[in-house]
Design an enzyme around this catalytic site. Structure first.
Site, PDB file in Angstrom:
ATOM      1  N   GLN A 181       0.976  -1.246  -0.069  1.00  0.00           N
ATOM      2  CA  GLN A 181      -0.051   0.033  -0.044  1.00  0.00           C
ATOM      3  C   GLN A 181       1.032   1.281   0.097  1.00  0.00           C
ATOM      4  O   GLN A 181       0.383   2.318  -0.540  1.00  0.00           O
ATOM      5  CB  GLN A 181      -0.921   0.229   1.216  1.00  0.00           C
ATOM      6  N   ASP A 209       9.952  -2.356 -10.362  1.00  0.00           N
ATOM      7  CA  ASP A 209      10.969  -3.413  -9.744  1.00  0.00           C
ATOM      8  C   ASP A 209      12.154  -2.591  -9.217  1.00  0.00           C
ATOM      9  O   ASP A 209      12.587  -1.413 -10.030  1.00  0.00           O
ATOM     10  CB  ASP A 209      11.467  -4.296 -10.784  1.00  0.00           C
TER      11      ASP A 209
END
Length: 199
Positions: free
Chosen positions: A11, A73
């Site tokens: 989150q 990433d």
């Protein structure tokens, strides 16, 4: 209102992108995290670079949900370790996401090394169901501390002292300060015009 999937269960990453969109006055975008999307198999992250792995995740999300998908990433690259942990950052100690074990191992490996230059690197990708793909990279230069400091953030934040943080660790910065400086914040800002263009 355009829905965009954020291919993460973290989150904190969703909030970071929300903050960037607010900061750039980009409206009409609703972010959907993996918690709120129909489940689909996680892609195998077998790329050899941050960009390759981000692309795998973004393509999988767009294909599975039919929504434009943002994926990142990211990881820590350490000069004295030839850029490692790099794409293995989250599982450096052998167990995915064990921040304490990853930090302990990195400190042990760097115990006798004086060159402590390091950088956080993030590659963010936007993939659309129609096959458009946009990639952006951000770097946050700094050095490794010899012991953890601070309670904020996650991952290697307590060990990383950014060059632009007045001697504080990344984990001693507020969320707002970190987002304004961080590798992921830089990459997301570079991607933001492409998000705005989806409307």
């Amino acid at each position: 209102m355009v829905k965009i999937l954020v291919a993460s269960r973290n989150q904190g990453k969703v909030r970071e992108l929300e903050q960037v969109l607010r900061e750039l006055n980009i409206e009409g975008v609703e972010l959907v995290s993996l918690h709120d999307a129909p489940p689909y198999p996680d892609p195998v992250e077998d790329g050899l670079t941050f960009a390759e792995n981000a692309l795998l995740k973004a393509r999988a999300g767009a294909k599975a949900t039919g929504l434009p998908c943002v994926a990142d990433d990211s990881g820590l690259t350490v000069k004295a370790l030839n850029g490692m942990p790099g794409i293995l950052s989250a599982r450096w100690s052998g167990t995915h996401g064990d921040d304490q074990a990853n930090n302990d191992l990195l400190l042990a490996q760097m115990a006798d090394i004086n060159d402590r230059r390091a950088a956080f690197v993030s590659c963010c990708v936007l993939a659309t169901p129609g096959g458009e793909e946009y990639t952006a990279e951000g770097r946050w230069e700094g050095e490794l501390l010899r012991e953890p400091r601070g309670e904020n953030g996650f991952g290697y934040d307590p060990l990383f002292q950014p060059a632009d943080a007045d001697g504080r660790s990344s984990a001693e910065l507020s969320a707002e300060e970190k987002n304004a400086r961080s590798h992921r914040g830089k990459a997301l800002r570079a991607l933001a015009p492409h998000l705005a263009a989806l409307q």
